[in-house]
Each structure stands twice: as C-alpha cells, then as structure tokens.
Design a protein around this motif. Sequence first.
Motif, PDB file in Angstrom:
ATOM      1  N   LEU A 201      -3.026  10.460 -13.368  1.00 14.24           N
ATOM      2  CA  LEU A 201      -2.926   9.028 -13.101  1.00 14.24           C
ATOM      3  C   LEU A 201      -3.398   8.737 -11.687  1.00 14.24           C
ATOM      4  CD1 LEU A 201       0.549   8.277 -14.685  1.00 14.24           C
ATOM      5  CD2 LEU A 201      -1.687   7.638 -15.598  1.00 14.24           C
ATOM      6  N   MET A 202      -4.030   7.584 -11.527  1.00 14.10           N
ATOM      7  CA  MET A 202      -4.482   7.144 -10.217  1.00 14.10           C
ATOM      8  C   MET A 202      -4.170   5.646 -10.107  1.00 14.10           C
ATOM      9  SD  MET A 202      -8.284   7.463  -8.554  1.00 14.10           S
ATOM     10  CE  MET A 202      -9.078   6.350  -9.696  1.00 14.10           C
TER      11      MET A 202
ATOM     12  N   TYR B 204       0.825  -1.211   0.000  1.00 20.24           N
ATOM     13  CA  TYR B 204       0.000   0.000   0.000  1.00 20.24           C
ATOM     14  C   TYR B 204       0.861   1.265   0.000  1.00 20.24           C
ATOM     15  CZ  TYR B 204       1.010   0.961   4.881  1.00 20.24           C
ATOM     16  OH  TYR B 204       1.654   1.269   6.050  1.00 20.24           O
ATOM     17  N   LYS B 205       2.080   1.184   0.549  1.00 16.99           N
ATOM     18  CA  LYS B 205       2.961   2.350   0.584  1.00 16.99           C
ATOM     19  C   LYS B 205       3.365   2.777  -0.824  1.00 16.99           C
ATOM     20  CE  LYS B 205       4.953   1.274   5.095  1.00 16.99           C
ATOM     21  NZ  LYS B 205       6.189   0.937   5.800  1.00 16.99           N
ATOM     22  N   ILE B 206       3.575   1.811  -1.693  1.00 16.15           N
ATOM     23  CA  ILE B 206       3.926   2.110  -3.086  1.00 16.15           C
ATOM     24  C   ILE B 206       2.760   2.804  -3.774  1.00 16.15           C
ATOM     25  CG2 ILE B 206       4.511   1.092  -5.325  1.00 16.15           C
ATOM     26  CD1 ILE B 206       5.997  -1.097  -3.696  1.00 16.15           C
TER      27      ILE B 206
ATOM     28  N   ASN C 199       0.243   7.693  -6.004  1.00 19.50           N
ATOM     29  CA  ASN C 199      -0.919   8.585  -6.076  1.00 19.50           C
ATOM     30  C   ASN C 199      -0.563  10.016  -5.690  1.00 19.50           C
ATOM     31  OD1 ASN C 199      -3.062   7.020  -7.068  1.00 19.50           O
ATOM     32  ND2 ASN C 199      -3.262   5.990  -5.110  1.00 19.50           N
ATOM     33  N   LYS C 200       0.260  10.185  -4.681  1.00 18.45           N
ATOM     34  CA  LYS C 200       0.633  11.526  -4.237  1.00 18.45           C
ATOM     35  C   LYS C 200       1.491  12.258  -5.258  1.00 18.45           C
ATOM     36  CE  LYS C 200       0.371  10.718   0.703  1.00 18.45           C
ATOM     37  NZ  LYS C 200       1.096  10.560   1.970  1.00 18.45           N
TER      38      LYS C 200
END
Length: 54
Positions: free
Chosen positions: A33-34, A18-20, A25-26
Amino acid sequence: MGIRLIASVKVTATDDLYKIVDILNKNLKYDDLMFGLAKDEEDPNLMVFSIYRT
C-alpha cells in the motif's frame, strides 16, 4: 501491474496531515500500500488523500 489507485477523498487542509500519510507509508509499505497527499487544484483549502496498491 504497476501502481493502482484504490480510493481518493478530499479533506480539509491542515498542517499536520502529511504526518499521517508519512506514518501510513512507513508502516504499510510491506502490505503493498502507498498513500499520497496533494493540494486540490480547484480549492486551496482542500487536499486530496489517495490510497494506492503497488
């Protein structure tokens, strides 16, 4: 035009994946892009990583 799926791939589930997705996303939201991450419905050991154009 909405949100359009560009690519999707199944990967082995790991705690830090999830960190990647979060850092992508940030940093790439201004490039329209999402990124998404979901548990695979068929195999609990896999996750689905998806890339979308917004």
